[in-house]
Design a protein around this motif. Structure first.
Motif, PDB file in Angstrom:
ATOM      1  N   MET A   1      35.597  41.525  37.953  1.00  0.00           N
ATOM      2  CA  MET A   1      35.720  42.438  36.826  1.00  0.00           C
ATOM      3  C   MET A   1      34.339  42.758  36.272  1.00  0.00           C
ATOM      4  SD  MET A   1      38.897  43.228  36.353  1.00  0.00           S
ATOM      5  CE  MET A   1      38.495  44.152  34.878  1.00  0.00           C
ATOM      6  N   VAL A   2      34.101  44.051  36.063  1.00  0.00           N
ATOM      7  CA  VAL A   2      32.875  44.504  35.410  1.00  0.00           C
ATOM      8  C   VAL A   2      33.294  45.350  34.222  1.00  0.00           C
ATOM      9  CG1 VAL A   2      30.674  45.709  35.663  1.00  0.00           C
ATOM     10  CG2 VAL A   2      31.690  44.559  37.635  1.00  0.00           C
ATOM     11  N   ALA A   3      32.758  45.050  33.048  1.00  0.00           N
ATOM     12  CA  ALA A   3      33.145  45.771  31.830  1.00  0.00           C
ATOM     13  C   ALA A   3      31.917  46.336  31.150  1.00  0.00           C
ATOM     14  CB  ALA A   3      33.896  44.846  30.872  1.00  0.00           C
ATOM     15  N   GLU A   4      32.032  47.567  30.670  1.00  0.00           N
ATOM     16  CA  GLU A   4      30.967  48.140  29.864  1.00  0.00           C
ATOM     17  C   GLU A   4      30.900  47.421  28.529  1.00  0.00           C
ATOM     18  OE1 GLU A   4      29.767  52.763  30.670  1.00  0.00           O
ATOM     19  OE2 GLU A   4      31.493  52.373  29.435  1.00  0.00           O
ATOM     20  N   HIS A   5      29.694  47.387  27.967  1.00  0.00           N
ATOM     21  CA  HIS A   5      29.507  46.776  26.657  1.00  0.00           C
ATOM     22  C   HIS A   5      30.262  47.574  25.600  1.00  0.00           C
ATOM     23  CE1 HIS A   5      27.757  44.583  23.420  1.00  0.00           C
ATOM     24  NE2 HIS A   5      27.050  45.605  22.966  1.00  0.00           N
ATOM     25  N   GLY A   6      30.920  46.885  24.683  1.00  0.00           N
ATOM     26  CA  GLY A   6      31.692  47.555  23.643  1.00  0.00           C
ATOM     27  C   GLY A   6      33.150  47.146  23.714  1.00  0.00           C
ATOM     28  N   LEU A   7      34.038  48.115  23.495  1.00  0.00           N
ATOM     29  CA  LEU A   7      35.466  47.828  23.505  1.00  0.00           C
ATOM     30  C   LEU A   7      35.952  47.326  24.861  1.00  0.00           C
ATOM     31  CD1 LEU A   7      38.105  47.828  21.909  1.00  0.00           C
ATOM     32  CD2 LEU A   7      38.429  50.228  22.557  1.00  0.00           C
ATOM     33  N   PRO A   8      35.504  47.898  26.016  1.00  0.00           N
ATOM     34  CA  PRO A   8      35.934  47.343  27.308  1.00  0.00           C
ATOM     35  C   PRO A   8      35.602  45.858  27.438  1.00  0.00           C
ATOM     36  CG  PRO A   8      34.943  49.490  27.649  1.00  0.00           C
ATOM     37  CD  PRO A   8      34.696  49.131  26.210  1.00  0.00           C
ATOM     38  N   GLU A   9      34.400  45.488  27.013  1.00  0.00           N
ATOM     39  CA  GLU A   9      34.001  44.079  27.075  1.00  0.00           C
ATOM     40  C   GLU A   9      34.935  43.208  26.239  1.00  0.00           C
ATOM     41  OE1 GLU A   9      30.337  41.291  25.402  1.00  0.00           O
ATOM     42  OE2 GLU A   9      30.295  43.464  25.163  1.00  0.00           O
ATOM     43  N   THR A  10      35.241  43.654  25.021  1.00  0.00           N
ATOM     44  CA  THR A  10      36.094  42.869  24.120  1.00  0.00           C
ATOM     45  C   THR A  10      37.478  42.657  24.712  1.00  0.00           C
ATOM     46  OG1 THR A  10      34.910  43.747  22.188  1.00  0.00           O
ATOM     47  CG2 THR A  10      37.080  42.774  21.808  1.00  0.00           C
ATOM     48  N   LEU A  11      38.089  43.735  25.219  1.00  0.00           N
ATOM     49  CA  LEU A  11      39.446  43.634  25.755  1.00  0.00           C
ATOM     50  C   LEU A  11      39.495  42.785  27.016  1.00  0.00           C
ATOM     51  CD1 LEU A  11      40.761  47.289  25.257  1.00  0.00           C
ATOM     52  CD2 LEU A  11      41.170  45.284  23.835  1.00  0.00           C
ATOM     53  N   ILE A  12      38.498  42.935  27.888  1.00  0.00           N
ATOM     54  CA  ILE A  12      38.496  42.180  29.140  1.00  0.00           C
ATOM     55  C   ILE A  12      38.288  40.692  28.889  1.00  0.00           C
ATOM     56  CG2 ILE A  12      37.222  41.786  31.286  1.00  0.00           C
ATOM     57  CD1 ILE A  12      39.100  44.145  31.399  1.00  0.00           C
ATOM     58  N   LEU A  13      37.340  40.367  28.019  1.00  0.00           N
ATOM     59  CA  LEU A  13      37.084  38.954  27.740  1.00  0.00           C
ATOM     60  C   LEU A  13      38.274  38.304  27.035  1.00  0.00           C
ATOM     61  CD1 LEU A  13      33.326  39.021  26.643  1.00  0.00           C
ATOM     62  CD2 LEU A  13      34.293  38.286  28.828  1.00  0.00           C
ATOM     63  N   ASN A  14      38.937  39.031  26.145  1.00  0.00           N
ATOM     64  CA  ASN A  14      40.105  38.481  25.461  1.00  0.00           C
ATOM     65  C   ASN A  14      41.294  38.319  26.400  1.00  0.00           C
ATOM     66  OD1 ASN A  14      38.704  38.362  23.066  1.00  0.00           O
ATOM     67  ND2 ASN A  14      39.539  40.266  22.239  1.00  0.00           N
ATOM     68  N   GLY A  15      41.373  39.162  27.435  1.00  0.00           N
ATOM     69  CA  GLY A  15      42.493  39.086  28.369  1.00  0.00           C
ATOM     70  C   GLY A  15      42.143  38.438  29.692  1.00  0.00           C
ATOM     71  N   GLU A  16      41.086  37.627  29.681  1.00  0.00           N
ATOM     72  CA  GLU A  16      40.597  37.051  30.935  1.00  0.00           C
ATOM     73  C   GLU A  16      41.621  36.136  31.599  1.00  0.00           C
ATOM     74  OE1 GLU A  16      36.370  35.267  32.596  1.00  0.00           O
ATOM     75  OE2 GLU A  16      36.797  35.277  30.449  1.00  0.00           O
TER      76      GLU A  16
END
Length: 352
Positions: A1-16
């Protein structure tokens, strides 16, 4: 998984944890999340996404990149269920040869948490079995192949509305309000003027609710226009392709309007409390010439707040230009283009 900094990062890390379960479901080893903090997903001059995965990757590896960049794709006449040439919202882009996919977070709407998890599962399933069947089982999706890329499109006309709402959510307009310190201070000062001058009391009582409503709407429109023009938030088609510029400008207007409504509501409540605390009911009645009540305090706070928003628009000139810009997609578009141009110039320098 690669997430852009910002909202994508927040959602991905919370749903890891859920993503780890998706990987296990398809017999894959979960390698974790890489957050793109210093760079964003770049684009080619014509607006295509640059490759975000290397050519020396492990063959069995699957990469899913989650970006906040909105994407549109022009369907040719007669393609799919839509018989007219219209631009459709792109939810995901797949490159099966490289085993990679890009998911556009704004296309999932203003509440993307659950839909993002479901769509990651669908994308991984499609990459795993090399077919479009996982998407075909999902209602409202259309898969179009263009070269090596497969575009997963939203077929519903509601997709554009959902995309705009998702972009406003990505702007996180509630973060814009704390940066408008100059606007808030000027608005509060002007609103307090209405509390201490009896002329404003009489004027507020003389105005009908319809006229007070018109004044408040006009004040928020002018404040929003001033904020957009003064901070150069409007994206010009000379700098950005027309369709993307239209999307960015719509999201900017909605973001600024949302912030204006929240600021207006907060100022109204504060003004009402101040008026009821400072102005004695007996004194207000003597000035108006009849027995005053809660309704008169509400009208006074209503007019004073509108006056405050008018003045607050001018006060926004003192706010940080960069802080306001960060809440818009146009600003992030310019960052992407600068990164792309820097990368291109760097490659040219190395070739020399």
């Amino acid at each position: 998984m690669v997430a852009e900094h910002g909202l994508p990062e927040t959602l991905i890390l919370n749903g890891e944890q859920r993503i780890r379960g998706i990987a296990e479901q398809f017999g894959m080893d979960y390698l974790g999340v890489t957050v793109s903090r210093d760079t964003t997903l770049q684009m080619t001059p014509r607006g295509d996404l640059e490759t975000v995965w290397g050519t020396d990757r492990v063959p069995d590896e699957a990469v899913v990149f989650v970006t906040e960049m909105p994407r549109l794709y022009s369907l040719p006449v007669g393609a799919g269920r839509d018989k007219s040439a219209r631009e459709r919202v792109v939810i995901a882009e797949l490159d099966r040869e490289r085993g990679a996919a890009v998911i556009s977070l704004p296309a999932l709407g203003p509440s993307p948490r659950r839909r993002l998890g479901n769509f990651i599962a669908t994308v991984v399933s499609a990459l795993n079995d090399s077919s479009t069947e996982p998407f075909e089982r999902t209602r409202g999706l259309l898969v179009v192949r263009d070269g090596d890329t497969e575009y997963v499109l939203a077929t519903s006309n509601f997709g554009r509305i959902r995309l705009t709402a998702g972009m406003v959510r990505g702007n996180r307009p509630w973060r814009l309000i704390p940066t408008l310190t100059g606007m808030t201070a000027a608005a509060a000062a002007a609103a307090s003027f209405g509390i201490f001058f009896s002329t404003i009391w009489s004027m507020a009582n003389a105005l009908s609710p319809w006229r007070l409503a018109a004044i408040s709407i006009l004040s928020m429109i002018l404040a929003s226009l001033w904020l957009i023009v003064n901070n150069r938030l409007w994206q010009r088609t000379a700098d950005t392709p027309r369709q993307r510029a239209r999307l960015y400008n719509t999201a900017t207007v909605c973001t600024v309007a949302f912030s204006g409504v929240v600021l207006y509501a907060g100022l109204f409540i504060a003004t009402l409390i101040a008026a009821m605390t400072v102005i004695d009911e007996t004194f207000l009645s003597s000035q108006l010439g009849f027995q005053a009540g809660l309704n008169n305090y509400l009208q006074l706070a209503w007019l004073a707040t509108s006056m405050g928003i008018f003045a607050g628009a001018l006060g926004s000139s003192a706010d940080s230009h960069d802080d306001v810009l960060r809440a818009t997609y146009g600003y992030r578009e310019r960052l992407r283009r600068r990164a792309s141009e820097s990368a291109t110039s760097g490659e040219m320098s190395e070739s020399r």
